[in-house]
Design an enzyme around this catalytic site. Structure first.
Site: not given
Length: 290
Positions: A162, A264
């Site tokens: 992330h 991500e």
């Protein structure tokens, strides 16, 4: 537990604890300065020599051990979002990892960590996994997350690295490399959108692009691009919370959306993986400035 605490670390890596007791590995190397939290195996900073930080961190993050870190690269595993019951984005980002290797190659620092199997079993009693992550820190940042099915039946895996990345001004930011790709809009629930031109930002964005494995260039009108490449990933999540959601997020300033965007590397949505017993899968992201 760190291997013999700090005894086995190269001299340019130190184990430190902040005022709340959270443990970090601080790297000070001729090629790079970086910091990684042992809780979550969460890298919070990576500054190659002569460059700015490759990662964005919330100025309101207090790095207490009882809450996730906002910024850097949280590891979302073994599921993405709320695909399974339990904490959002899984157990890896809030669990204590163990350092298993630290090497100075001269050109880079290479660190290996694992999530102890006892911790995995405690949180996921019906699952059987092994999980390791390797960081390569130098003129660029590379993270390789390797998952092995150590059980006797097939298991489903979804995940993401992330990555919070810095931008000068989100209004002037363009993401190149996704032109023509299809995406699922998580805000509307509508799939099969097709990207026209570069990705731009004028409101909240939360999308999973799928069937895509090419490099993405982040252009924020600076002198240099940030480039994100991926391996073992045919999905990528693009996220910016914009104004309303920024005010609802924990440890996030109301205007924080202006200086960050998430790109991500993922195995999300239709890109989830089903691992047979003994099978492994490695998700890799590399972030560099060119």
């Amino acid at each position: 537990m760190l291997m013999d605490e700090a005894a086995s670390l190269p001299e340019n890596i130190q184990l430190v604890r902040n005022e709340h007791g959270r443990a970090f590995l601080d790297i000070s190397h001729p090629r790079v300065k970086a910091r990684i939290a042992l809780q979550g195996a969460h890298i919070t900073s990576c500054v190659p020599t002569g460059q700015g930080d490759l990662l964005w961190m919330s100025p309101e993050n207090d790095a207490r051990p009882d809450r996730p870190i906002r910024g850097g690269i949280p590891i979302c595993w073994p599921y993405f979002g709320n695909e399974r019951p339990g904490p959002s984005h899984g157990i890896a980002r809030t669990s204590d990892w163990r350092l298993t290797g630290a090497v100075d190659t001269g050109d880079m620092i290479r660190l290996s960590l694992e999530l102890p199997r006892g911790i995995i079993k405690h949180h996921l009693p019906d699952d059987d996994w092994q999980l390791q992550v390797e960081f390569e820190l130098g003129s660029s940042l590379s993270i390789a997350l390797r998952t092995t099915n150590s059980g006797g039946r097939a298991q489903v895996l979804s995940q993401a690295l992330h990555s919070y990345l810095p931008v000068r001004d989100i209004h002037e930011t363009r993401l190149w490399g996704l032109e023509g790709a299809e995406f699922f809009d998580q805000l509307t629930g509508v799939d099969h959108h097709r990207q026209q031109g570069p990705v731009t930002f004028s409101g909240e964005v939360d999308r999973i692009y799928h069937g895509h494995a090419s490099a993405i260039q982040l252009d924020d009108s600076s002198q240099h691009y940030l480039v994100v490449t991926r391996e073992g990933s045919e999905s990528v999540v693009i996220w910016n919370p914009w104004t309303d959601k920024s005010q609802r997020l924990g440890q996030f300033p109301a205007d924080g959306y202006k200086t960050m965007v998430c790109i991500e590397a993922a195995n999300a949505g239709p890109d989830h993986r089903v691992l047979a017993p003994g099978e492994s899968h490695t998700l890799v992201t590399q972030i560099s400035r060119v």
